[in-house]
Design a protein around this motif. Sequence first.
Motif, mmCIF file in Angstrom:
data_model
loop_
_atom_site.group_PDB
_atom_site.id
_atom_site.type_symbol
_atom_site.label_atom_id
_atom_site.label_comp_id
_atom_site.label_asym_id
_atom_site.label_seq_id
_atom_site.Cartn_x
_atom_site.Cartn_y
_atom_site.Cartn_z
ATOM 1 N N THR A 182 0.846 -1.202 0.000
ATOM 2 C CA THR A 182 0.000 0.000 0.000
ATOM 3 C C THR A 182 0.881 1.251 0.000
ATOM 4 O O THR A 182 1.768 1.397 0.840
ATOM 5 N N LEU A 183 0.612 2.111 -0.942
ATOM 6 C CA LEU A 183 1.302 3.403 -1.018
ATOM 7 C C LEU A 183 0.250 4.500 -0.995
ATOM 8 O O LEU A 183 -0.752 4.426 -1.717
ATOM 9 N N ALA A 184 0.473 5.523 -0.177
ATOM 10 C CA ALA A 184 -0.404 6.691 -0.155
ATOM 11 C C ALA A 184 0.393 7.888 -0.690
ATOM 12 O O ALA A 184 1.483 8.179 -0.198
ATOM 13 N N ILE A 185 -0.156 8.536 -1.711
ATOM 14 C CA ILE A 185 0.485 9.722 -2.284
ATOM 15 C C ILE A 185 -0.299 10.936 -1.819
ATOM 16 O O ILE A 185 -1.515 11.029 -2.041
ATOM 17 N N HIS A 186 0.389 11.864 -1.161
ATOM 18 C CA HIS A 186 -0.256 13.063 -0.632
ATOM 19 C C HIS A 186 0.194 14.272 -1.456
ATOM 20 O O HIS A 186 1.406 14.524 -1.607
ATOM 21 N N LEU A 187 -0.771 15.006 -1.991
ATOM 22 C CA LEU A 187 -0.492 16.100 -2.914
ATOM 23 C C LEU A 187 -0.532 17.458 -2.213
ATOM 24 O O LEU A 187 -1.193 17.625 -1.179
ATOM 25 N N THR A 188 0.130 18.419 -2.812
ATOM 26 C CA THR A 188 0.084 19.798 -2.302
ATOM 27 C C THR A 188 -1.177 20.508 -2.761
ATOM 28 O O THR A 188 -1.614 21.473 -2.143
ATOM 29 N N LYS A 189 -1.735 20.030 -3.879
ATOM 30 C CA LYS A 189 -2.956 20.607 -4.438
ATOM 31 C C LYS A 189 -3.574 19.547 -5.348
ATOM 32 O O LYS A 189 -2.868 18.622 -5.792
ATOM 33 N N PRO A 190 -4.860 19.641 -5.622
ATOM 34 C CA PRO A 190 -5.481 18.613 -6.483
ATOM 35 C C PRO A 190 -4.756 18.501 -7.830
ATOM 36 O O PRO A 190 -4.312 19.501 -8.393
ATOM 37 N N TYR A 191 -4.675 17.287 -8.301
ATOM 38 C CA TYR A 191 -3.986 17.014 -9.573
ATOM 39 C C TYR A 191 -4.797 15.939 -10.299
ATOM 40 O O TYR A 191 -4.484 14.750 -10.211
ATOM 41 N N PRO A 192 -5.837 16.341 -11.037
ATOM 42 C CA PRO A 192 -6.735 15.360 -11.656
ATOM 43 C C PRO A 192 -6.031 14.404 -12.621
ATOM 44 O O PRO A 192 -6.547 13.315 -12.886
ATOM 45 N N GLN A 193 -4.878 14.809 -13.134
ATOM 46 C CA GLN A 193 -4.172 13.952 -14.103
ATOM 47 C C GLN A 193 -3.201 12.977 -13.439
ATOM 48 O O GLN A 193 -2.469 12.253 -14.128
ATOM 49 N N LEU A 194 -3.152 12.933 -12.099
ATOM 50 C CA LEU A 194 -2.136 12.103 -11.426
ATOM 51 C C LEU A 194 -2.183 10.651 -11.877
ATOM 52 O O LEU A 194 -1.145 10.050 -12.180
ATOM 53 N N THR A 195 -3.367 10.062 -11.926
ATOM 54 C CA THR A 195 -3.440 8.640 -12.266
ATOM 55 C C THR A 195 -2.918 8.398 -13.678
ATOM 56 O O THR A 195 -2.267 7.378 -13.951
ATOM 57 N N TYR A 196 -3.186 9.334 -14.594
ATOM 58 C CA TYR A 196 -2.632 9.204 -15.949
ATOM 59 C C TYR A 196 -1.097 9.138 -15.904
ATOM 60 O O TYR A 196 -0.472 8.349 -16.613
#
Length: 609
Positions: A182-196
Amino acid sequence: MRNHAVTYLATLLVALGLGACSKGSDQPATNADGEAIKVYRHSMDGAPTNLDPLHSATVYANFLVLNTYDTLYSYKYLTRPYALKPNLAAAMPEISDDGLSYTIRIKPGVRFVDDPAFENGQGRELVAADVAYSLKRHFDPSNRSQGSWLWAGRIKGLDQWGQDGADYNEDVEGLEVVDDHTLAIHLTKPYPQLTYTLAMGFAGVVPHEAVDKYGRELSIRPVGSGPFRMAKFDTAKAVLEANPHFRQEPIDLAAEGFDPAIHGGLGLEAIEGRSPPFIDRLEIDFILETAARWNSFTKGNEIQFTSVPVEQTDTVLDSRDPIKLKPDWTERYHSTTGVEAGFVFTSLNMDKPYLGHNDDPQQDARNRELRCAMRDAMDWSARNNRFYSGIGVVFPGIVPPAASDLHSKLPQDSISRNLERARTRLEKAGWTQDNLPTLEYGFQNSVTSRQLFEQFRGFMADIGYPSSKIKPVSFATFGDYNKAIKTSQLDVIPMGWGLDYPDSENTLQLFYGPNHTPGSNNSNYNNPAFDALFEKTAVMQPGPEREKLYLDMSQMVLDDCVTISGLSRNRIYLWHKDVIGLPNREILGGFWLRYVDIKNADEQTAPAS
């Protein structure tokens, strides 16, 4: 874990012999099960120069990286428009309500390929820490990553980790390894393209043992957990062998988007319920010249896939609109056609004080008129007919038709040839044949590239630009050409861009100021107003509001005449009928190769001569 670069390579492309099975034409006739080995021979029009995911910035590199490494996500084989699916991940990410945290479960039991980098030469299990490590590598300044722009400023603490010395023993707040799977990625701001981005070659998962052992040699020696392992790689050819430890995941054709009306007749039903890869050996020939590629394909016993070169269009096509092949070609080969998810364009380097940005406002304005005059001189109709069989799609702006219909809302001026307007621009701005700057036009050396250059120079001559002042600068390899681009050496930069993911943001980022070279903004455009809108839209979900701002950004690039754009090519692909598959090089390219199969000998029918 520190990333120690232990070896500097004077040249990145050398032949490798990585195992007892690297035998070229001496390949065994049967596999371990005593069955005749299955070999698929693909072809590409260029060669990759670096197979480290850090540098998988071209479609050529992605074809190999995505088949030797694993990514968390991938694309459904046959579904269009393109749709993501879990790959190394067990499911799509769990996203927090505020869009700032992505929890990703990783499939247990995934193994890296056997390699001397591991203890006893046996690949170990891939775990969440490997994903975090692979993302960290992009922010290690010693690696000079070409993919860090994807995550720069977006993952908590990652940029700072690199600035603080890139100590791999130090945790990064935004890359939380919850447990082995399990990995959790925490962003500084929303990034809708992250999964891409986690489906791209840049996100290929690399074991630290391979980096420690091979250092920069990893650029030619992939060690991943993908469906294939590299057996041989040089400037002419790559040979990959099936990874015997690749996870067993039976194909569900319906889930992959199989439609009998579209895909019937390709033999794809034969892979239903089986686990890839289905071939023992994948050979990819890098053949730059179209005539050589065509000859190899039509001989019948060499490469099994090709695109149709423009000089063969009349031979193959029965009609251009709609695109239809002559019956004898459809009888001999499988085929598919369609507009690419990308485009070709020519950028003007705004770094150059005589062409782009200039501290002197008067010179800055003159430079803009020069760029606009060059764009006015472009004859897209002639280019389309000469080099793209007249079936390319010419459009205004920087978002290709495959990504959005944005182009239909933009004026046609930027793609309409207007020699009188171009000459007037030059005259009013004070440009004469004597004071026009000498411009260096770059390209990888080939017959077609030279012809493209000569045509471009001819267009410029029509508005009075002296031919002696448009100078060709050719490079032996695409890698050399790309290096010149990434170091901002050239003035005029002809390029092709394939979408990394099916979102207009992927082409707009080509003009975002912070992405300047060596990033993806190769025109080095720097417009604070554009950048502000890009940053505003970067956290927005798709919708009419974001589309309106995308339109404003596209218009800014047009108004500033930063690039001469654009044309999307209409692809025509042929492949032998003993090959079971549906070729595709869009959206990074290469994912489909794991699904290729070859008919058994008693099922094959050789192409008619």
